[in-house]
Design an enzyme around this catalytic site. Structure first.
Site: not given
Length: 963
Positions: A562, A637
């Protein structure tokens, strides 16, 4: 995104502010944190240029033509700076154009490591030449390339048709490297040059008092040298007015720009084209919109907090590839540049003329549609690949030949993944794992976010919460399940942390503009950023995944990268400063490559730890062209909103068009809490997208599938089970994506390129050629309208087996349990009906073949089988690849891979034929001459024939004859 749990007193004010926003519940992107084109100095400068005023002309006397390339100098008549154009005809119907400064003050960045090899070339030949330009033969299909001299322009033609033009609008702009005019060195140089010119003038006037004899020489001497610009009063005034050339401030951050302005731009015109796609990543429609009057699409890898939908803002990844499509042709443009890039799209009416004597073609004032595309990058060179198709499949193959194909994933990674920020401890992991068994829901992977580490120190465990990671992993392995742990590319600056100490001692961190280690704030607090552009750093990083280095890791543990844009909480636009240094290069030159390098190093580490035997699985958020070679991506996200569910479809379709097939979105939405209806619909949609993972934010209530009541648990269970039953088909599609570059999840126009009704569709999609999916993405929907393409074709509802004609809009009443999916008549799809706790538990289970007959009573399909996890399919040719064909009332299985060495215990337990007639008998024939009658049932109301227990091994030849 992950969490940061530590006393606010230890955080620092910037991180506290970041967390306050993250956890405040406002859940909205702050667009003020990210630049618009007007706030990006080079974009604003370039966009201010007006079409039709190109200062560039080709110096035809400099043209050189070899068997492999054409070189030609271009000159900017405004400042006399020369460029060098290189042109190559590449194998596979592609053309490559490179433009660089002829004599730059220093080398300009050229993107490495993205192309899989030096693309092979084909011969170029000169057809004609005069003072206006040259015409070259491109070989295939009467293709020609016309170079017009003044203004410079390139046109690629096929017969009488202009396929594509470069600089037809005159927006080629190349900001040459130069010496800053307010530096001492520049002033000294200018003074010396002036003194020298005065001396030469005095000398020449003594020889020629009138100054006429040497006038031409003196004027030439006063022309600016290569790498300098004209420095008259107007130029001085322009530089006063123009800010952001040598320094630029955005909010509280100043970019020093030590090399000054260096941006590049080039326009492309596409006559006859109204539809363009690609250039991910943007939360926008599949068909790209015209940007007239708004911001261009931006390609700049950024950590964008809960992004908005339907706008051209940059997101986590950047692939500078655009596809154009019309009913006549599909083409692609690959702009190989890793700097911040903006893409302008406009549409107008064709009416261009080109090199009249050579073309015998005039478009005149016709109203033929045309799309114009302009690429603008902050630095580097122009290096563009023009992929001329002509079919969608051709463009996919052409791009794959340049950057490689999708990595072939382990079979289990195509199953269901359960993730949350964060599962608290080993007991929590065990409870969630058991919850899936208790509720009879299959899953293959459970994921751990950053809270599993020791204080956000990656490659470590929190020994209070995860004291025995190998015991935890062994418990999963005993159930034939796996785990993914997060390893982010920001490293806690801590002298007691082994990883940090080794990176610092080896000099592997990215450097600041002043030469020290670059540091910024991320989840651990003060963090260093490894320089993944350095191959030595990547090799070291890969070595850290060895079982004796990564304590507690096992063969059933894989990796999640990430924050690899990279994310820097206190950096400009939440990322790294552009004047940070990767060796000799600034971050501005290669920013969009960083995420690719992180994923590459991690994937190589997982391969190395197994001695090169096991296929890796690495999920990354940031990506670039070529990232498909290293694993999967997800859409970042997102939020628990209906619009985010809808946008997941075009986002993944866009990625598939440019090579990245292994794409998915966080099921349920990362931020916020979904309603039960939204959660169910997201599971139903995600079950038919390539990467299938549920994920949720730390601040949201738990949402394991059984927490929403028995009825919703049953609905989610059914969606997940549909995914598992289809795993043989998914695996086959990924095998083809790996070998040919064809996308797994694809827009309808890819398979129906002449059907204009499909060109803008992005609420439904195809999996391969043969499954059409129209998820329900509207709240409270009582029905959806699906478009079934293909005149003369038929489609079968996979749930009811009802047959529908193609080339129609079909209204489908839906309930909360509905997932509209259709199988194309003429196809054969293998499934596994016995769904178990994980895909590995289903390895030897039997297959059911669904044969959907075309109106001509024909069908064809495939089955691919290997061990599901090693490279033996490639290195040792250990796989099974079968062709199923139904024709003349006979279904047969034939080997597509003679010489391959692999056996399977799986067999064919059922054959379901849709659109069938009732036979009098069904006979199974095998190559040894044996024949046996098969039991069957026939549903006359739906024309469905079910053949039971043929019992033949899935890897052998056989034939079923209907009489």
């Amino acid at each position: 995104m992950a969490a940061f749990v530590v006393s606010p007193l230890k955080m620092g004010p910037l991180l506290v502010l970041w967390l306050a926003v993250c956890l405040s519940g406002t859940w909205a992107v702050d667009r003020g944190n990210f630049k618009t084109c007007d706030q990006s100095a080079f974009c604003k400068r370039q966009r201010a240029l007006k079409p039709g005023q190109s200062p560039y002309r080709a110096l035809l006397e400099t043209l050189e033509l070899t068997n492999t390339k054409l070189t030609l100098q271009l000159i900017n008549d405004n400042n006399k700076v020369r460029l060098l154009l290189e042109l190559y005809r590449l194998q596979g119907n592609m053309t490559r154009v490179k433009i660089n400064e002829l004599k730059p003050l220093k080398p300009r960045f050229e993107v490495p490591d993205v192309l899989i090899n030096d693309p092979p070339t084909e011969p170029l030949s000169l057809l004609s030449r005069d003072e206006n330009g040259v015409v070259l033969s491109l070989g295939a299909d009467s293709q020609r390339l016309i170079v017009s001299a003044k203004p410079f322009r390139l046109d690629i033609m096929e017969g009488r048709e202009v396929l594509l033009s470069l600089n037809s609008r005159g927006l080629l702009a190349f900001e040459h490297l130069r010496i800053r005019k307010d530096t001492i060195s520049y002033k000294i140089k200018t003074k010396v040059n002036s003194m020298w010119e005065n001396i030469k003038w005095v000398f020449s006037s003594k020889v020629d008092p009138e100054g006429t004899e040497n006038k031409e020489e003196t004027e030439a001497a006063n022309e600016p040298a290569e790498g300098e610009e004209v420095w008259g009063e107007k130029a001085k005034e322009d530089e006063k007015v123009e800010d952001g050339m040598w320094e630029e401030t955005f909010k509280s951050h100043t970019d020093s720009k030590p090399n000054g302005p260096s941006s590049i731009s080039l326009d492309f015109s596409l006559p006859g084209v109204e539809n363009v796609y690609g250039i991910p990543e943007h939360a926008d429609s599949l068909k790209l919109k015209a940007t007239d009057g708004g911001d261009p699409y931006r390609l700049f890898n950024l950590d964008v907090f809960q992004y908005e939908v339907f706008n051209p803002m940059a997101l986590y990844g950047a692939i500078p590839v655009m596809l154009s499509h019309s009913a006549q042709r599909t083409m692609g443009i690959f702009w190989l540049n890793a700097a911040e890039t903006w893409v302008d799209i406009s549409s107008n009416t064709a009416g261009k003329t080109v090199f009249g004597q050579m073309l015998d073609y005039v478009q005149g004032s016709s109203e033929t549609p045309q799309t114009d595309v302009r690429w603008i990058s902050e630095s580097g060179i122009i290096d563009v690949f023009i992929m001329l198709g002509p079919t969608p499949a051709d463009v996919f193959s052409q791009y794959a030949s340049l950057t490689g194909t999708q990595a072939f994933p382990p079979l289990s990674t195509l199953a269901y993944h359960q993730c949350r920020w964060n599962y608290n401890d080993q007991e929590d992991v065990a409870a969630v794992d058991q919850g899936f068994d208790d509720h009879d829901i299959p899953y293959d992977f459970i994921w751990l976010d950053i809270e599993h580490t020791d204080g956000k120190r990656y490659f470590t465990w929190d020994h209070h919460k995860f004291p025995q990671p190998k015991d935890m992993l062994q418990g999963l392995l005993d159930k034939r399940r796996k785990m993914v742990t997060i390893v982010d590319p920001h490293i806690k600056v801590d002298s007691s942390y082994k990883i940090h100490n080794e990176i610092r001692s080896k000099g592997f961190y990215v450097k600041s503009k002043d030469g020290g280690d670059y540091e910024g704030w991320c989840w651990p607090g003060n963090s260093g950023y490894p320089d993944f552009t350095n191959p030595e750093m990547r090799a070291w990083w890969a070595s850290m995944f060895a079982y004796d280095q990564y304590e507690g890791s096992m063969e059933n543990m894989y990796t999640w990268n990430d924050m690899n844009e990279p994310s820097v909480f206190n950096g400009p636009e939440v990322t790294m400063h552009k004047d940070a240094l990767h060796g000799n290069w600034e971050n501005r030159d290669l920013h969009n490559l960083y995420g690719l390098y992180v994923q590459r190093a991690t994937a190589e580490g997982l391969i190395e730890r197994s001695g090169g035997v096991e296929r890796p699985f690495v999920l990354a958020r940031a990506f670039f062209a070529g990232s498909q070679r290293y694993g999967a991506v997800w859409t970042g996200d997102n939020a628990a909103e209906w619009d985010h569910l809808k946008i997941s479809i075009p986002m993944c379709l866009s990625l598939g068009l440019v090579g990245v097939s292994f794409c998915g979105a966080d099921v349920g939405g990362f931020f916020k809490s979904p309603s039960t209806e939204l959660l169910v619909r997201w599971y139903q949609t995600g079950a038919y997208q390539p990467f299938f993972r549920a994920h949720a934010h730390l601040d949201t209530p738990r949402r394991e599938p059984w927490l929403f009541g028995p009825e919703n648990t049953a609905l989610i269970r059914e969606a997940v089970r549909q995914r598992y039953a289809l795993l043989p088909y998914w695996y086959q599609l990924f095998y083809h994506a790996h070998h040919s570059g064809q996308p797994v999840m694809r827009p309808l126009w890819v398979e129906y390129p002449q059907d204009t009704a499909t060109f803008s569709m992005d609420d439904q999609f195809l999996l391969g050629r043969d499954l059409l999916v129209h998820p329900v993405t509207e709240e409270g929907a009582r029905g959806v309208t699906a478009y079934l393409p293909g005149k003369g074709e038929v489609w079968f509802d996979v749930h009811t087996f009802q047959k529908h004609n193609g080339a129609q809009n079909l209204y489908i009443p839906v309930t909360i349990s509905s997932i509209p999916v259709f199988q194309r008549g003429g196809s054969i799809i293998p499934r596994k009906a016995r769904v178990r706790r994980s895909s590995s538990c289903m390895e030897h289970d039997p297959y059911t073949l669904f044969v959907a007959l075309s109106p001509k009573r024909f069908a064809q399909g495939e089955l691919y089988i290997d061990d599901g996890h090693t490279f033996n399919f490639d290195k040792q040719k250990q796989f099974i690849h079968r062709r199923f064909s139904f024709a003349n009332n006979a279904l047969s299985s034939r080997n597509l891979a003679p010489g391959s060495q692999f056996t399977t215990f799986s067999w064919v337990e059922k054959i379901v034929i849709l659109g069938a007639s009732k036979p009098s008998k069904a006979t199974l024939k095998t190559p040894d001459g044996k024949e046996s009658l098969l039991e069957f049932e026939f549903d006359a109301s739906m024309s469905v024939l079910t053949l039971r227990k043929p019992g033949v091994n899935a890897g052998l030849d056989w034939t079923v004859v209907l009489q």
